[in-house]
Write a protein that holds these residues in place. Structure first.
Motif, PDB file in Angstrom:
ATOM      1  N   GLY A 187      51.510  56.702 145.236  1.00 16.72           N
ATOM      2  CA  GLY A 187      51.453  56.504 146.676  1.00 16.72           C
ATOM      3  C   GLY A 187      50.300  55.677 147.189  1.00 16.72           C
ATOM      4  N   HIS A 188      49.643  54.917 146.317  1.00 18.46           N
ATOM      5  CA  HIS A 188      48.457  54.178 146.734  1.00 18.46           C
ATOM      6  C   HIS A 188      48.680  52.665 146.715  1.00 18.46           C
ATOM      7  N   ARG A 189      47.754  51.951 147.336  1.00 20.01           N
ATOM      8  CA  ARG A 189      47.799  50.495 147.415  1.00 20.01           C
ATOM      9  C   ARG A 189      46.923  49.951 146.290  1.00 20.01           C
ATOM     10  N   VAL A 190      47.494  49.187 145.374  1.00 24.15           N
ATOM     11  CA  VAL A 190      46.809  48.806 144.140  1.00 24.15           C
ATOM     12  C   VAL A 190      46.692  47.298 144.018  1.00 24.15           C
ATOM     13  N   THR A 191      45.485  46.833 143.667  1.00 19.96           N
ATOM     14  CA  THR A 191      45.232  45.435 143.341  1.00 19.96           C
ATOM     15  C   THR A 191      44.741  45.357 141.900  1.00 19.96           C
ATOM     16  N   VAL A 192      45.348  44.492 141.103  1.00 18.34           N
ATOM     17  CA  VAL A 192      44.918  44.258 139.727  1.00 18.34           C
ATOM     18  C   VAL A 192      44.131  42.957 139.675  1.00 18.34           C
ATOM     19  N   LEU A 193      42.926  43.004 139.108  1.00 18.93           N
ATOM     20  CA  LEU A 193      42.099  41.822 138.915  1.00 18.93           C
ATOM     21  C   LEU A 193      42.152  41.447 137.438  1.00 18.93           C
ATOM     22  N   GLU A 194      42.719  40.293 137.133  1.00 19.43           N
ATOM     23  CA  GLU A 194      42.888  39.830 135.750  1.00 19.43           C
ATOM     24  C   GLU A 194      42.116  38.523 135.568  1.00 19.43           C
ATOM     25  N   ARG A 195      41.271  38.489 134.544  1.00 21.85           N
ATOM     26  CA  ARG A 195      40.413  37.327 134.332  1.00 21.85           C
ATOM     27  C   ARG A 195      41.195  36.090 133.890  1.00 21.85           C
ATOM     28  N   ALA A 196      42.307  36.265 133.187  1.00 22.26           N
ATOM     29  CA  ALA A 196      43.095  35.121 132.724  1.00 22.26           C
ATOM     30  C   ALA A 196      43.782  34.424 133.893  1.00 22.26           C
ATOM     31  N   ARG A 197      44.139  33.169 133.666  1.00 20.97           N
ATOM     32  CA  ARG A 197      44.801  32.384 134.706  1.00 20.97           C
ATOM     33  C   ARG A 197      46.295  32.671 134.777  1.00 20.97           C
ATOM     34  N   GLU A 198      46.815  33.315 133.764  1.00 19.14           N
ATOM     35  CA  GLU A 198      48.209  33.737 133.780  1.00 19.14           C
ATOM     36  C   GLU A 198      48.363  34.959 132.900  1.00 19.14           C
ATOM     37  N   ILE A 199      49.340  35.788 133.220  1.00 23.78           N
ATOM     38  CA  ILE A 199      49.681  36.918 132.352  1.00 23.78           C
ATOM     39  C   ILE A 199      50.773  36.417 131.431  1.00 23.78           C
ATOM     40  N   ALA A 200      50.362  36.058 130.218  1.00 21.09           N
ATOM     41  CA  ALA A 200      51.256  35.376 129.289  1.00 21.09           C
ATOM     42  C   ALA A 200      51.571  36.281 128.102  1.00 21.09           C
ATOM     43  N   GLU A 201      52.577  35.880 127.363  1.00 18.26           N
ATOM     44  CA  GLU A 201      52.990  36.599 126.165  1.00 18.26           C
ATOM     45  C   GLU A 201      51.869  36.555 125.146  1.00 18.26           C
ATOM     46  N   VAL A 202      51.402  37.721 124.726  1.00 15.81           N
ATOM     47  CA  VAL A 202      50.315  37.795 123.756  1.00 15.81           C
ATOM     48  C   VAL A 202      50.698  38.731 122.627  1.00 15.81           C
ATOM     49  N   GLY A 203      50.026  38.544 121.484  1.00 11.95           N
ATOM     50  CA  GLY A 203      50.246  39.456 120.376  1.00 11.95           C
ATOM     51  C   GLY A 203      51.632  39.322 119.787  1.00 11.95           C
ATOM     52  N   ALA A 204      52.091  40.403 119.200  1.00  9.90           N
ATOM     53  CA  ALA A 204      53.401  40.365 118.556  1.00  9.90           C
ATOM     54  C   ALA A 204      54.018  41.747 118.632  1.00  9.90           C
ATOM     55  N   GLY A 205      54.373  42.322 117.481  1.00  5.99           N
ATOM     56  CA  GLY A 205      55.100  43.574 117.493  1.00  5.99           C
ATOM     57  C   GLY A 205      54.241  44.767 117.853  1.00  5.99           C
ATOM     58  N   ILE A 206      54.881  45.767 118.455  1.00  6.46           N
ATOM     59  CA  ILE A 206      54.177  46.999 118.804  1.00  6.46           C
ATOM     60  C   ILE A 206      55.129  48.173 118.629  1.00  6.46           C
ATOM     61  N   GLY A 207      54.700  49.171 117.861  1.00  7.34           N
ATOM     62  CA  GLY A 207      55.476  50.384 117.715  1.00  7.34           C
ATOM     63  C   GLY A 207      55.227  51.305 118.894  1.00  7.34           C
ATOM     64  N   LEU A 208      56.296  51.775 119.498  1.00  9.76           N
ATOM     65  CA  LEU A 208      56.200  52.690 120.638  1.00  9.76           C
ATOM     66  C   LEU A 208      56.835  54.008 120.220  1.00  9.76           C
ATOM     67  N   ALA A 209      55.996  54.897 119.699  1.00  9.23           N
ATOM     68  CA  ALA A 209      56.454  56.211 119.268  1.00  9.23           C
ATOM     69  C   ALA A 209      56.957  57.002 120.474  1.00  9.23           C
ATOM     70  N   PRO A 210      57.632  58.142 120.248  1.00  4.30           N
ATOM     71  CA  PRO A 210      58.231  58.866 121.369  1.00  4.30           C
ATOM     72  C   PRO A 210      57.268  59.229 122.492  1.00  4.30           C
ATOM     73  N   ASN A 211      55.993  59.481 122.191  1.00  2.00           N
ATOM     74  CA  ASN A 211      55.058  59.793 123.275  1.00  2.00           C
ATOM     75  C   ASN A 211      54.883  58.602 124.206  1.00  2.00           C
ATOM     76  N   ALA A 212      54.850  57.374 123.633  1.00  2.00           N
ATOM     77  CA  ALA A 212      54.748  56.175 124.465  1.00  2.00           C
ATOM     78  C   ALA A 212      56.044  55.912 125.217  1.00  2.00           C
TER      79      ALA A 212
END
Length: 400
Positions: free
Chosen positions: A23-48
Motif C-alpha cells: 500500500g505504499h508509494r515506491v521509487t527505485v533508484l538504479e545506478r545503471a542506465r538501463e535495466i538489462a538482461e544480466v547473468g544467465a540461469g537461476i534455480g528457483l527452488a519452491p521457497n523462491a
C-alpha cells in the motif's frame, strides 16, 4: 508512505513490488542506465517460487521457466548418480514448483509487475542512472549525483558492495572466496543432436557434478531451448582485478581436465564463456537503523552453493510485503525490527551453509569423499536440507 529502494536488481524489484502491494508509494533508484538482461540461469527452488507467487509475479515467469524432472548429484569422472530426487511431486511436498529460469526473464517479470498500472497499489517509479552516494538513516534523505530523495523508509538493495550499508552501518569488505565460476549456454537442439549428450538432455534434470576442487551444474531453461552450464572451480582471482570477464573456452576446458567426456562435450558446445569470481561477506551484525533496512546481497551476500542468493532476496521482499501494510512513518522502526527478526536467522543459516558447501562439494577423491558420497546416497546432504530450506516460512517463522 514514500519509500525509496536503492538498487533495481532482483532483490530491489522484489522489495519494491512487495511494498507497493503493502500500500505504499515506491521509487527505485538504479545506478545503471538501463535495466538489462544480466547473468544467465537461476534455480528457483519452491521457497523462491512460493514467494514469487505471493508477490503476484509467478504467472509472468512460468511462461519461460522450465520445471526439471530430477535434481541429481553425479560423480565427476563418469557421471554416475549419487543422489536423484524426482521433482514430479515437489509442488505437493513443498507447496510450490521448482523452476529453472533466466535471470533476465526473472528481472523483467518483477519489473513488469512492479510498473504495471492494473496491479495492486500505485505503480512503482524506476529512476535510472541514479547512483546512491549516501543515506541519512535518521532523516531518510538519499543523495545521488542527480539529486536528493526524501523517504519515510529506505531499503538498501544495492548489492554486495552496498553504498547504503557503508554509509549507514560502516565499511564491510567483500572477501574473495577462492572460487570462480565459468558460465556458458548451449543450444538444446545441438546437444540433442550429439549421441553422447542426447540421453542426458532428454532427462531434463537439474544436474550437479561433484569433483575435486570444483563442481558443474547444468539445466535447461528459456522454454527448454537452451542449457545453462556453470562450472565453479577453486582458482586464484582474475588477474586484472575485474570481478568478471569473458575468457577463452580453453580456460574452462583446462579446469575440466580429466572430467567425464559427457560434461566436457557439453561445455565444448557452449557459446561465449564468462568467468566471474565469487565473493561473500560475513553475516552483517545489524540490518536496520532508523529509517533504513538492508536486503539481499547488501545484508547477506553468499556464494551460490545452495542456489539461494536470489531466493533469499526474494524472500526478503515478500516478507516486507507482509510486515508493512498499514504502517505509517511512526511505525517504521518497529516494522523494520520485525523484518530483521523474521528474516535474519534464516538468511544467515543459508549464507553459512552455502559457504560450507564449498568444502562439501569440492573434496579431493579419497576416504573423506567416499564418506561424503555415502551420505549423499542416503539423502543426508540434500533431502535433509530441502526439508527446512524449500518451505517458505510464514511471518511467524513457521513453514507455510
Amino acid at each position: 508512505m514514500q519509500i525509496v529502494v536503492v538498487g533495481g536488481g532482483i532483490g530491489g524489484l522484489a522489495a519494491a513490488l512487495g511494498l507497493r502491494r503493502a500500500g505504499h508509494r515506491v521509487t527505485v533508484l538504479e545506478r545503471a542506465r538501463e535495466i538489462a538482461e544480466v547473468g544467465a540461469g537461476i534455480g528457483l527452488a519452491p521457497n523462491a517460487a512460493a514467494a514469487l507467487g505471493r508477490l503476484g509475479v509467478g504467472h509472468r515467469l512460468e511462461r519461460t521457466a522450465v520445471r526439471p524432472r530430477f535434481a541429481t548429484r553425479r560423480r565427476w569422472q563418469d557421471g554416475s548418480d549419487l543422489f536423484v530426487d524426482p521433482l514430479a511431486d515437489v509442488e505437493e511436498r513443498y507447496g510450490a514448483p521448482f523452476w529453472f529460469a533466466h535471470r533476465g526473464d526473472l528481472q523483467a517479470a518483477l519489473l513488469a509487475e512492479a510498473e504495471d498500472e492494473p496491479g495492486v497499489g500505485e505503480p512503482v517509479t524506476v529512476v535510472l542512472g541514479a547512483k546512491c552516494e549516501s543515506v541519512d538513516a535518521q532523516t531518510g534523505v538519499v543523495l545521488t549525483a542527480a539529486g536528493e530523495y526524501r523517504a519515510d523508509l529506505v531499503i538498501g538493495a544495492d548489492g554486495i558492495r552496498s553504498a547504503v550499508r557503508e554509509t549507514v552501518f560502516g565499511p564491510v569488505t567483500p572477501r574473495y572466496s577462492g572460487e570462480t565460476g565459468y558460465r556458458t549456454q548451449v543450444q538444446t537442439d545441438a546437444a540433442l543432436a550429439d549421441p553422447l549428450l542426447r540421453d542426458l538432455v532428454e532427462r531434463n534434470g537439474f544436474e550437479s557434478w561433484l569433483g575435486p576442487n570444483g563442481h558443474v551444474v547444468h539445466c535447461r531453461f528459456r522454454g527448454g531451448r537452451e542449457i545453462n552450464v556453470t562450472a565453479c572451480m577453486q582458482a586464484p582471482p582474475i588477474s586484472t582485478g575485474a570481478s568478471a570477464a569473458q575468457v577463452d573456452r580453453s580456460e574452462l576446458m583446462s579446469a575440466l581436465e580429466g572430467w567425464s567426456p559427457v560434461i566436457r562435450r557439453l561445455a565444448e558446445l557452449g557459446g561465449d564463456v564468462i568467468r566471474y569470481d565469487l565473493f561473500d561477506i560475513d553475516p552483517v551484525e545489524s540490518w536496520v537503523d532508523g529509517k533504513v533496512g538492508l536486503l539481499g546481497d547488501a545484508a547477506h551476500a553468499m556464494i551460490p552453493y545452495l542456489g539461494q542468493g536470489a531466493a533469499q532476496a526474494i524472500e526478503d521482499g515478500e516478507y516486507l510485503m507482509r510486515v508493512f501494510p498499514g504502517v505509517d512513518p511512526s511505525g517504521v522502526d518497529g516494522a523494520l525490527k520485525e523484518y530483521e527478526r523474521g528474516r535474519k536467522e534464516r538468511a544467515v543459516k543459508v549464507q553459512t551453509t552455502s559457504r560450507n558447501n564449498a568444502g562439501v562439494f569440492h573434496m579431493p577423491d579419497g576416504p573423506e569423499q567416499e564418506a561424503r558420497d555415502a551420505r549423499i546416497r542416503r539423502g543426508a546432504t540434500d533431502a535433509n536440507i530441502y526439508d527446512w530450506l524449500w518451505r517458505l516460512p510464514t511471518r511467524g517463522g513457521v513453514a507455510a
